[in-house]
Structures are given as structure tokens and as C-alpha cells.
Design an enzyme around this catalytic site. Sequence first.
Site, PDB file in Angstrom:
ATOM      1  N   ASP A 154       0.544  -1.209  -0.112  1.00 18.67           N
ATOM      2  CA  ASP A 154       0.028  -0.247   0.252  1.00 18.67           C
ATOM      3  C   ASP A 154       0.593   1.500   0.055  1.00 18.67           C
ATOM      4  OD1 ASP A 154      -2.809  -0.075  -0.029  1.00 18.67           O
ATOM      5  OD2 ASP A 154      -2.637   0.988   1.840  1.00 18.67           O
ATOM      6  N   CYS A 211     -13.575  -7.404 -18.764  1.00 19.46           N
ATOM      7  CA  CYS A 211     -15.361  -7.323 -18.496  1.00 19.46           C
ATOM      8  C   CYS A 211     -16.855  -7.374 -19.950  1.00 19.46           C
ATOM      9  CB  CYS A 211     -14.916  -5.414 -18.463  1.00 19.46           C
ATOM     10  SG  CYS A 211     -14.176  -5.461 -16.201  1.00 19.46           S
ATOM     11  N   CYS A 214     -19.938  -5.782 -20.288  1.00 21.79           N
ATOM     12  CA  CYS A 214     -20.336  -5.394 -18.376  1.00 21.79           C
ATOM     13  C   CYS A 214     -20.589  -4.218 -17.893  1.00 21.79           C
ATOM     14  CB  CYS A 214     -20.338  -6.038 -17.872  1.00 21.79           C
ATOM     15  SG  CYS A 214     -20.507  -5.974 -15.860  1.00 21.79           S
ATOM     16  N   CYS A 217     -20.583  -2.476 -12.176  1.00 21.82           N
ATOM     17  CA  CYS A 217     -19.759  -1.624 -11.019  1.00 21.82           C
ATOM     18  C   CYS A 217     -20.544  -0.288 -11.687  1.00 21.82           C
ATOM     19  CB  CYS A 217     -18.759  -2.115 -11.259  1.00 21.82           C
ATOM     20  SG  CYS A 217     -18.359  -1.367 -12.708  1.00 21.82           S
ATOM     21  N   CYS A 221     -22.866   1.962  -8.734  1.00 23.62           N
ATOM     22  CA  CYS A 221     -22.141   2.779  -7.709  1.00 23.62           C
ATOM     23  C   CYS A 221     -23.181   4.276  -7.465  1.00 23.62           C
ATOM     24  CB  CYS A 221     -20.597   3.876  -7.884  1.00 23.62           C
ATOM     25  SG  CYS A 221     -20.035   4.805  -7.336  1.00 23.62           S
ATOM     26  N   CYS A 236     -15.552   9.065  -3.982  1.00 20.84           N
ATOM     27  CA  CYS A 236     -15.924   7.346  -3.022  1.00 20.84           C
ATOM     28  C   CYS A 236     -16.098   7.460  -2.094  1.00 20.84           C
ATOM     29  CB  CYS A 236     -14.315   6.947  -3.859  1.00 20.84           C
ATOM     30  SG  CYS A 236     -14.980   4.624  -3.518  1.00 20.84           S
TER      31      CYS A 236
END
Length: 401
Positions: A154, A211, A214, A217, A221, A236
Site C-alpha cells: 500500500d 469485463c 458489463c 459496477c 455505484c 468514492c
Amino acid sequence: VSLSQSQIRDLALQAGFTLGGIAAVPEAASSESSIERERFAQWVEAGRAGEMDYLKRTNDSGEFLRSSARTAFPWARSVIVCLADYSSPHPRSIDPAPKDSAWIARYAWSGNPSVDGQPQRPSDYHKVLLKRLQGIDAALREQHPDIESRCYVDTGPLVERVYARYAGLGWTGKNTCLLNQQLGSWLFLGVILTSLEIPPEDLAIPTADRCGSCTRCIDACPTQALTPYRMDASRCIAYLTIEKRGSIPAGDHGTDLREGIGRNIFGCDICQDVCPWNQKSAVRKVKKREAEAKPEDSPEGGLNRSSDSDLVPREALVNPALDWLAGLTEQDFGAWFFGSPVKRARYPGFRRNLAIAMGNSGLISFLPRLREWSCDPDEGLSEAAKWALHKLENSENDAAR
Ligand code: B12
Ligand code: SF4
Ligand code: SF4
């Protein structure tokens, strides 16, 4: 000195990862490098990083440090990428749940296994993965004492998912997550930057984008943070509930961000919960568990698919009651979340998020707590509580009309 994909995969599996691979850092003058640099720069310059200033750091020449691994580490020639699967058979955030429950993102449920019936201690993937990476790094250094290397989970100055893609571990979904055909996207990433070259014949074959047409997502959202392959992080819910300090902004384009947060009090799983590849991998994992009873039926080889013993979900954090969380004192918060990713929200941010989720619950039983919080000296909390009170009182009036 060089390393092959299969050596890396073996080292990753031995260290307890689900899968591993290695990617070459593209030459500074290559088209791959300039595409990535441009994408990153455009993203930051368009304000998509919100207040996450660590993503905006530059070197002396004004280049964004994270736009390529070479910018921060001129010696970097390859990136070892390791994946840890944190999926579990627990409910999804989009499944029916009690109105008075909150949602904590799946990645933050983890704990160590319970010993002698004692409560599980929280675990944090950053620490768990870093230790494993350091083990791999030590093994490499034994064989190649002169290499340069750095391990990160991270926090390193690079976009980990870009190198996971180059390492052939998956593709970038339209929700911007790394998706692996067999594993789905419930994956943590850890990387080791090294000065080792990879021979061209050992470069991974890039994974095709699966993907297709599609858009689940993007459609799901709640804060319209996604366009295909791009996220506006400033919209987000993961950013708003984890990274954003102080008040949560109201929103724009007809979207109230606070309303969009729904019951998500730490992070958000929606764009992965709706993804058909996570459904497919969940079905496969159930079959795998069944097959474990009959080893001769064992499915795909090459993947370490048993659930991770350092990342065991803590049941109390799955659909937890808002009331229980709101009753936690600062000390309780520390006891539950010290050593867990949740502590990143900090106690004031955690309560601010709870106030918003209470406002979105439609339950007037939360009014007394919200009245108390609306006078709190913490501005982020009091502002959120006033917004929630207004929302609940209005809905009460609507119901009475
Ligand atoms: C900052 C950050 C965030 C921010 C911003 C997220 C984001 N999309 O950038 C916030 C707080 C919102 C966030 C949320 C989450 N995060 Co986060 N986050 C990071 C972090 C620290 C840096 C990411 C970064 O640099 N973003 C910058 C942008 C520019 O990069 P990007 O979105 O990946 O965009 C690239 C691609 O979209 C790409 N691209 C690829 N193909 C194509 C095609 C086209 C046509 C275009 C235009 C672009 C494009 O271009 C971009 C630049 O290369 C990484 C760790 C790391 N050091 O990499 C973890 C990381 C990405 N996060 C992770 C996780 C688990 C999460 C959450 C699931 C947590 C949660 N449940 O709440 C959510 C997922 C939200 C989502 N849909 O991505 C994991 C991802 C695992 C995975 N399977 O992908 C990582 C890798 C941490 C880890 N070590 O495991 N995160
Ligand atoms: S994590 Fe939630 S808010 Fe963020 S892009 Fe995905 S669905 Fe949207
Ligand atoms: S929901 Fe659909 S478009 Fe989004 S990442 Fe999954 S497969 Fe791709």
C-alpha cells in the site's frame, strides 16, 4: 542475475500468498511507461485524488513520484507482485440486512484465529503481507546479496495494480480493481521492487480484459464515482469514510454524497459485490471446499486457495448494529480496532460516519443519539449529526402527513 515467473510463484506460495508473479518495470522511454505516467498525472491534475496529498508528491523535476516505479527508484528493473485472497462465504453488502445495521468493508474484518475460546485479536493486512514479503526478500538476498530491493504493502510510491497487470495476475476491471479470472477481486496486493532483470522470454503474457460489455459496477455505484476504468476518488465512499477528515461534502450533479454513503461506515464493497467474476469465484471456492473432503476431485493447480489463517473474519464486524458501534467509547474503539485497518478512520471520523448511516437508516430511534452528537465539539460529527437529524425529522413529517 535473473528471476523466472515460476520461481516467484513458488516463493509466493511458500510464504503463504495465494499467487505471485513478476513484472518488468517498463523502460523510461517506452510507450507503456508514458501511458501510465500520463494516466496518473491526468488523474491527479483532474482533482480525482481529493485530499490524499501523499498521492500528489513529486520529485525535484516535478514528476509525480507514483507515476512510475523508476521515478522514485531509478535502479528498479522488476516488481514482484504477491496476492492474498481475503474472500469469505459471508454475506455481501448488497444482500438484504437489518435496517439498523452498518457495513464495514470486508477487507477490514480480519483478525487472528481465536485461541482457547479467547476473542480474536484484530489483524491488519499491511502487517501480515509485509512480513511475508520480507521473508521472500530475505530468501532472494541470500541467493543474490548485491541486489537493491524494497517491500511495500500500500504505502510505496507506486500504483501496485499496474504491476500486477504487467505480471499477468489479472486485468484492471471497469471498477479499477485488479480482477483475476479464478480468484475474482477480493485480493490484497504486496510488492517487492528489485534491481533484478527479467529475461524477455520470462515476461508474463498480459491477461485479457474480461469485463466485456458489463457495466454493473458503474451502474451500482451510489455516488457516481466510476466511469469505465477510472475512479473519481473524491466521490468514492471508501475515500469519504476512511481518508476524508472533517465534514463530508454534500455533493453535486444531483447526487448527495452523504445519502450515497447509505449504511457504509468504513469503506465500500458495492462495485465488487455486484461483479459477476466475484460470484463465479465464490461458486468455485464452495466447490473447492467440498472437494477438499474428496482430494481426488481437486480443481485447478498452481493456486494456494485455502482461507488465510492470518486474515480470519471477525464475525462481530459483519453487519454490525449501528447502536452497538455508536455506544463504543474511545477506549472501546481502540480495543476493537487497534491493529485493524479501521483505526485509520480515527474515532471522530468513525462516529461521523455512524451519524450519516443513522440518517440514512430511516429509523427515528436514533434521534436521541443524533441530538446529543449535534452539539459535539467535533465539527465533522456535529455537522453530520445535524444533517442526519434533518433527514430523519423530515421523513417523520412525511410519514405523518
Ligand atoms: C489511494 C488508494 C485508494 C483510494 C483511491 C482508489 C483508486 N481507484 O485509485 C480509495 C480510498 C478510494 C481506495 C479505495 C479502495 N481500495 Co485502495 N488503494 C489506494 C492505493 C494506496 C493507491 C492507488 C492509486 O495510486 N490510485 C491512483 C489511480 C490513478 O490508480 P488506479 O485507480 O489504479 O488507476 C489506474 C487504472 O485505472 C489504469 N487503467 C487501467 N486500464 C485502463 C484503461 C483505460 C481506458 C483507462 C483510461 C485507465 C486504465 O489507469 C490508472 C493509472 O495507472 C492502493 C495501493 C497502491 N500503492 O497502489 C490501494 C489499493 C488499490 N486499494 C485496495 C483496496 C482493497 C481498496 C478497496 C476495495 C477498500 C474498500 N473496500 O473500501 C476500495 C476499492 C475501490 C475501487 N473500486 O478501487 C487494494 C486493491 C486490490 C484490488 N483487487 O484491486 C490496493 C492495491 C491496496 C493493496 N495493497 O491491496 N483506495
Ligand atoms: S467503492 Fe463504492 S463508492 Fe467507491 S467506486 Fe466502488 S461502489 Fe462506488
Ligand atoms: S462489474 Fe462488470 S464491468 Fe465491473 S469490474 Fe466486474 S466485470 Fe468488469
